[in-house]
Design a protein around this motif. Sequence first.
Motif, short mmCIF file in Angstrom:
data_model
loop_
_atom_site.label_atom_id
_atom_site.label_comp_id
_atom_site.label_asym_id
_atom_site.label_seq_id
_atom_site.Cartn_x
_atom_site.Cartn_y
_atom_site.Cartn_z
N ILE B 108 0.99 -1.37 0.19
CA ILE B 108 -0.20 0.11 -0.17
C ILE B 108 0.72 0.73 -0.05
CG2 ILE B 108 -1.80 1.37 1.17
CD1 ILE B 108 -3.13 -1.04 2.14
N PHE B 109 0.56 2.47 -0.97
CA PHE B 109 1.24 3.47 -0.87
C PHE B 109 0.31 4.40 -0.46
CE2 PHE B 109 1.90 7.83 -3.28
CZ PHE B 109 3.00 7.61 -3.45
N GLU B 110 0.04 5.15 1.04
CA GLU B 110 -0.71 5.80 1.39
C GLU B 110 0.12 6.86 1.40
OE1 GLU B 110 -0.84 5.55 5.97
OE2 GLU B 110 -2.16 7.04 5.99
N SER B 111 -0.73 8.26 0.35
CA SER B 111 -0.75 9.07 0.18
C SER B 111 -2.07 10.04 0.33
CB SER B 111 0.32 9.60 -1.28
OG SER B 111 0.17 10.95 -1.26
N ALA B 112 -2.15 11.02 0.54
CA ALA B 112 -3.87 12.58 0.27
C ALA B 112 -3.49 13.06 -1.42
CB ALA B 112 -3.14 13.37 0.74
N ILE B 113 -2.64 12.87 -2.29
CA ILE B 113 -2.10 13.92 -3.11
C ILE B 113 -2.73 12.79 -4.87
CG2 ILE B 113 -2.07 15.77 -2.50
CD1 ILE B 113 0.70 15.18 -2.62
N ILE B 114 -2.95 11.38 -4.88
CA ILE B 114 -2.70 10.11 -6.17
C ILE B 114 -3.23 11.27 -7.56
CG2 ILE B 114 -3.44 8.74 -6.76
CD1 ILE B 114 -1.27 7.91 -4.19
N PHE B 115 -4.67 11.73 -6.47
CA PHE B 115 -4.79 11.79 -8.84
C PHE B 115 -4.33 13.28 -8.09
CE2 PHE B 115 -8.31 8.69 -6.51
CZ PHE B 115 -8.75 8.65 -7.58
N GLU B 116 -4.11 14.08 -7.46
CA GLU B 116 -4.14 15.61 -7.90
C GLU B 116 -2.33 15.19 -8.45
OE1 GLU B 116 -4.71 14.25 -4.77
OE2 GLU B 116 -6.10 16.35 -4.20
N ASN B 117 -1.63 14.18 -8.37
CA ASN B 117 0.14 14.34 -8.61
C ASN B 117 -0.53 13.22 -10.43
OD1 ASN B 117 0.94 15.97 -7.14
ND2 ASN B 117 2.42 15.35 -6.12
N ASN B 118 -1.69 12.74 -10.33
CA ASN B 118 -1.78 12.24 -11.58
C ASN B 118 -0.98 10.68 -11.58
OD1 ASN B 118 -3.48 13.11 -13.08
ND2 ASN B 118 -2.38 14.48 -13.88
N LEU B 119 -0.75 9.94 -10.40
CA LEU B 119 -0.18 9.17 -9.42
C LEU B 119 -1.16 7.95 -10.09
CD1 LEU B 119 1.98 10.30 -6.29
CD2 LEU B 119 2.30 10.24 -9.39
N GLN B 120 -2.31 7.66 -10.68
CA GLN B 120 -2.97 6.83 -10.49
C GLN B 120 -2.79 5.75 -11.50
OE1 GLN B 120 -4.05 10.05 -10.83
NE2 GLN B 120 -5.41 10.08 -12.32
N SER B 121 -1.75 5.33 -12.12
CA SER B 121 -1.25 5.12 -13.52
C SER B 121 -0.72 4.13 -12.80
CB SER B 121 -0.86 6.12 -14.69
OG SER B 121 0.02 6.19 -14.43
N LEU B 122 0.25 4.89 -11.18
CA LEU B 122 0.76 3.27 -11.18
C LEU B 122 0.85 2.79 -10.26
CD1 LEU B 122 3.59 6.65 -9.56
CD2 LEU B 122 4.06 5.08 -11.95
N PHE B 123 -0.41 2.83 -10.42
CA PHE B 123 -1.37 1.48 -9.15
C PHE B 123 -2.40 0.50 -9.95
CE2 PHE B 123 0.56 5.84 -6.92
CZ PHE B 123 0.87 5.14 -5.70
N ASP B 124 -2.02 -0.34 -9.10
CA ASP B 124 -3.29 -1.87 -9.34
C ASP B 124 -4.52 -1.33 -9.29
OD1 ASP B 124 -1.12 -3.36 -11.34
OD2 ASP B 124 -0.72 -3.25 -8.89
N THR B 125 -4.62 -0.70 -7.76
CA THR B 125 -5.60 -0.62 -7.37
C THR B 125 -5.71 0.09 -6.69
OG1 THR B 125 -6.71 -2.55 -6.92
CG2 THR B 125 -7.53 -1.17 -5.98
N ILE B 126 -6.61 1.35 -6.25
CA ILE B 126 -6.92 2.76 -5.76
C ILE B 126 -7.90 2.95 -4.48
CG2 ILE B 126 -7.08 5.24 -6.22
CD1 ILE B 126 -5.78 5.26 -8.21
N ILE B 127 -8.04 2.99 -3.40
CA ILE B 127 -9.29 2.88 -2.30
C ILE B 127 -8.86 4.67 -1.78
CG2 ILE B 127 -9.75 2.39 -0.13
CD1 ILE B 127 -8.33 0.20 -0.87
N THR B 128 -9.92 5.08 -1.85
CA THR B 128 -10.22 6.60 -1.14
C THR B 128 -11.35 6.06 0.08
OG1 THR B 128 -10.56 7.25 -3.68
CG2 THR B 128 -11.17 8.59 -2.24
N VAL B 129 -10.47 6.91 1.04
CA VAL B 129 -11.60 6.44 1.75
C VAL B 129 -12.13 8.34 2.53
CG1 VAL B 129 -10.87 7.03 4.60
CG2 VAL B 129 -9.46 6.12 3.53
N ILE B 130 -13.87 8.48 2.38
CA ILE B 130 -13.83 9.32 1.88
C ILE B 130 -14.64 9.33 3.85
CG2 ILE B 130 -14.69 9.58 0.41
CD1 ILE B 130 -17.63 8.30 1.05
N ALA B 131 -15.00 10.85 4.73
CA ALA B 131 -15.51 10.92 5.29
C ALA B 131 -16.49 12.58 5.17
CB ALA B 131 -14.95 11.31 6.85
N ASP B 132 -17.37 13.05 5.63
CA ASP B 132 -18.28 14.55 5.86
C ASP B 132 -17.04 15.34 6.03
OD1 ASP B 132 -20.32 13.24 5.04
OD2 ASP B 132 -21.52 13.11 6.35
N GLU B 133 -17.47 16.43 5.80
CA GLU B 133 -16.17 17.62 5.91
C GLU B 133 -16.74 17.66 7.78
OE1 GLU B 133 -16.19 20.54 3.07
OE2 GLU B 133 -15.51 22.31 4.70
#
Lengths: 337, 194
Positions: B108-133
């Motif tokens: 697992i690569f834990e980072s807040a900015i996977i999408f912001e840095n366009n890193l999604q292509s580096l990973f096989d699976t992406i999990i997003t943790v969500i919670a209300d603001e």
Amino acid sequence: MLRIFIFMNKIFQKPTINKGLIPSTDRIKSDQLLFIICIVIASLFWFLIKLSDPYSTTYTFKISYNNEPTDKMLTALEDSTINLSLRARGFKILQLNLFENTEEANINLSNYKLNQRSETEYFIYTQPLEERIANLLEIPETEIQFSKTTLSFILEDLESKQVIVEENLSFLFTDQYDLYEEASISPEKVTIYGPLKVLDTVNSISTEQKTLSDIEENQVVAAKLINPNPDLLRMTPEEVNVNLKVEKFTETVFEIPVDLSKLGVSVRTFPSKVKLYCKVAQKDFNTVQEAMFNVTPVVSDEDISKSDKLRLQLTAKPEFVRNVRMVPTEVEFLILK
Amino acid sequence: MKQLAVTGNIGSGKTTVCKVFSALGIAVFNADEVAKELYQREDIKAQLKTKFGDYIFAADGQLDLAKYAQLIFTNKARLEEANQLVHPHVLEEYRQWSSDKQTMPYTIFESAIIFENNLQSLFDTIITVIADEDVRTKRVMERSGIQSKAVKERIRNQMDEKLKARQSDFVIDNNGKTALIPQIMHIHETLTSQ
């Protein structure tokens, strides 16, 4: 009679106008005044003659007692009223009505021989009372008669016991100030006296309700005790002191690991630590340490496999911290294999 | 070995999720922690000094993380600049870290900015943790002692978590109402059974 009639006729007859003889107005007024004075004097004599005649009358007295024996308590009156018939001169009756209490008779029991009818029922004879009243009124005893020959009442043995005192005070503190320890009461116990059956119903005595505001320092407050049964109970003392030890408090937070050592299985919780928010007196602030707290799961080994979450409980904390709030109160967990 | 990324906005609970994966025996690479270590390196400090000036450094020459965070999290452009500066180094560290974990089912690569840095292509699976603001704001305030206004400013400079969720393979709801571990166990079992 004929003379009186002539006299009255002279006084009240209309003045007639006679030639050369006109009666003056002053003369008429003077005669009328003289007549009224005579009437008043005659009435007074008549009243005095009447008052010297003998009359019969009846009074109804409410009975009350005092000075019961020190080891007993008066718990009920079987005869709460008594009628007194007396024959006396009008003067004496007038004197009684004007200057004496003819509604309530207070009987000092120490002056009477107490006669026992049953275990708790006692009575006194009214004869001595008749003698006393006769002497008091200076009339022959034969002219006085009570409607009853005895007066009965219940006297129970006076027992005592010690009971705790409970304070019933409300404290409003200035911001950040609070009680450092529970308010102490001095004395903690009081002695109550009364019949056994009443004593058995009383386990504690409360203080009066009182609200103290803007508290920010130690105080000693005098509080009266509330007698739950004033007719049948006595208390010693009747007032206590409530001692307040007051300190300035501050809120602090500790992160305490969940203690899983008592669980029979290997478990990891998420989060592994919980936050404990609590109030600590400023003087204890440097004393309190995380190691003084302990947080453990509530579930037993058998229950853990059925639970989704572990409910947590605070099992140890220093005595001097208060208002402890745990966040979160339950945690998720994994059983490690 | 599959490469999995766990992302989510500030206060969403990425680290808690990764701790559960870690307890399941999965190796977790925390990009933020590695980045903090990289800030100690002299070459990185020199580049930061050139970009943002001296004032983000303390008297002892170390990066003042509070000042640095205040600078980059309140401005989207500066945040991107900082990420572009540090993240190539972070990714290099990640490659080295994962090279000896080939036998594991996934890392697992834990980072807040996977999408912001366009890193999604580096990973096989992406999990997003969500919670209300509101939940995230409260968590950050309690964790870091930052005022609500400052937290909300940081949240505003992050990508909307709904967009992140839409582009993810798995979404973990961490509002505190739904149990976290069953969701993670479901993902773990899915990944290990493939």
